[in-house]
Motif scaffolding. Structure first.
Motif, PDB file in Angstrom:
ATOM      1  N   ALA A  42       0.846  -1.204   0.000  1.00  0.00           N
ATOM      2  CA  ALA A  42       0.000   0.000   0.000  1.00  0.00           C
ATOM      3  C   ALA A  42       0.876   1.248   0.000  1.00  0.00           C
ATOM      4  O   ALA A  42       0.901   2.010   0.955  1.00  0.00           O
ATOM      5  CB  ALA A  42      -0.983  -0.016   1.164  1.00  0.00           C
ATOM      6  N   PRO A  43       1.634   1.433  -1.083  1.00  0.00           N
ATOM      7  CA  PRO A  43       2.521   2.591  -1.125  1.00  0.00           C
ATOM      8  C   PRO A  43       1.723   3.882  -1.043  1.00  0.00           C
ATOM      9  O   PRO A  43       0.625   3.978  -1.576  1.00  0.00           O
ATOM     10  CB  PRO A  43       3.234   2.453  -2.471  1.00  0.00           C
ATOM     11  N   VAL A  67       0.534  -0.513   4.712  1.00  0.00           N
ATOM     12  CA  VAL A  67       0.191  -1.823   5.267  1.00  0.00           C
ATOM     13  C   VAL A  67       1.269  -2.332   6.214  1.00  0.00           C
ATOM     14  O   VAL A  67       0.997  -2.722   7.336  1.00  0.00           O
ATOM     15  CB  VAL A  67      -0.071  -2.853   4.150  1.00  0.00           C
ATOM     16  N   LEU A  68       2.511  -2.344   5.778  1.00  0.00           N
ATOM     17  CA  LEU A  68       3.587  -2.898   6.591  1.00  0.00           C
ATOM     18  C   LEU A  68       4.265  -1.851   7.470  1.00  0.00           C
ATOM     19  O   LEU A  68       5.185  -2.167   8.201  1.00  0.00           O
ATOM     20  CB  LEU A  68       4.616  -3.596   5.695  1.00  0.00           C
ATOM     21  N   CYS A  92       6.070   1.434  14.077  1.00  0.00           N
ATOM     22  CA  CYS A  92       4.663   1.018  14.184  1.00  0.00           C
ATOM     23  C   CYS A  92       3.707   2.146  13.822  1.00  0.00           C
ATOM     24  O   CYS A  92       2.717   2.380  14.513  1.00  0.00           O
ATOM     25  CB  CYS A  92       4.358   0.467  15.575  1.00  0.00           C
ATOM     26  N   GLU A  93       4.028   2.860  12.759  1.00  0.00           N
ATOM     27  CA  GLU A  93       3.189   3.950  12.261  1.00  0.00           C
ATOM     28  C   GLU A  93       3.074   3.833  10.751  1.00  0.00           C
ATOM     29  O   GLU A  93       4.042   3.514  10.072  1.00  0.00           O
ATOM     30  CB  GLU A  93       3.818   5.305  12.590  1.00  0.00           C
ATOM     31  N   ARG A  94       1.874   4.114  10.244  1.00  0.00           N
ATOM     32  CA  ARG A  94       1.714   4.220   8.791  1.00  0.00           C
ATOM     33  C   ARG A  94       2.344   5.542   8.350  1.00  0.00           C
ATOM     34  O   ARG A  94       2.297   6.522   9.075  1.00  0.00           O
ATOM     35  CB  ARG A  94       0.234   4.178   8.433  1.00  0.00           C
ATOM     36  N   ILE A  95       2.984   5.542   7.166  1.00  0.00           N
ATOM     37  CA  ILE A  95       3.697   6.730   6.682  1.00  0.00           C
ATOM     38  C   ILE A  95       3.032   7.208   5.382  1.00  0.00           C
ATOM     39  O   ILE A  95       3.421   6.797   4.294  1.00  0.00           O
ATOM     40  CB  ILE A  95       5.194   6.421   6.460  1.00  0.00           C
TER      41      ILE A  95
END
Length: 124
Positions: A42-43, A67-68, A92-95
């Motif tokens: 999920a770029p 996602v990762l 542990c954060e979405r970027i």
């Protein structure tokens, strides 16, 4: 076919918001993807780094992963993605966003609303 110099052509699927002329241009100039992910990471943000503060990152793409939850650093050479490094997995954060200051500092925006200026100890 030769790819037009200075263009990075991104192909979007499912929706077409292009004019007829744009569709014809892109159809004639499509090239194979340099990098793709299965399953998708999920770029989100895609940033081509200038190399001002970190010269070893010149010609690298910085890609946020939703996602990762990491930052991908992809080294590019003409017509190929040479290597990939994943960093900040323990954050542990979405970027969803990546930015660069005029001095070359790298900033990450996270889903929780944090704005992080990062310092890399990257070995190519």
């Amino acid at each position: 076919k030769t790819q037009p110099q200075g263009y990075l052509i991104l192909i979007l699927t499912n929706k077409n918001y292009l004019t007829k002329e744009e569709v014809e241009f892109f159809t004639e100039n499509i090239c194979e993807s340099l990098q793709y992910y299965v399953p998708s990471i999920a770029p989100s943000s895609l940033h081509f780094y200038s190399g001002k503060k970190y010269p070893q990152l010149k010609n690298h793409l910085l890609i946020g992963a939703l996602v990762l939850q990491h930052l991908n650093i992809v080294e590019l050479k003409p017509a190929e993605a040479v290597s990939e490094t994943r960093v900040f997995e323990k954050l542990c954060e979405r970027i969803p966003s990546i930015g660069e200051s005029p001095k070359g500092d790298i900033y990450l925006g996270t889903d929780s609303g944090r704005l992080l200026r990062i310092e890399l100890q990257f070995k190519p």
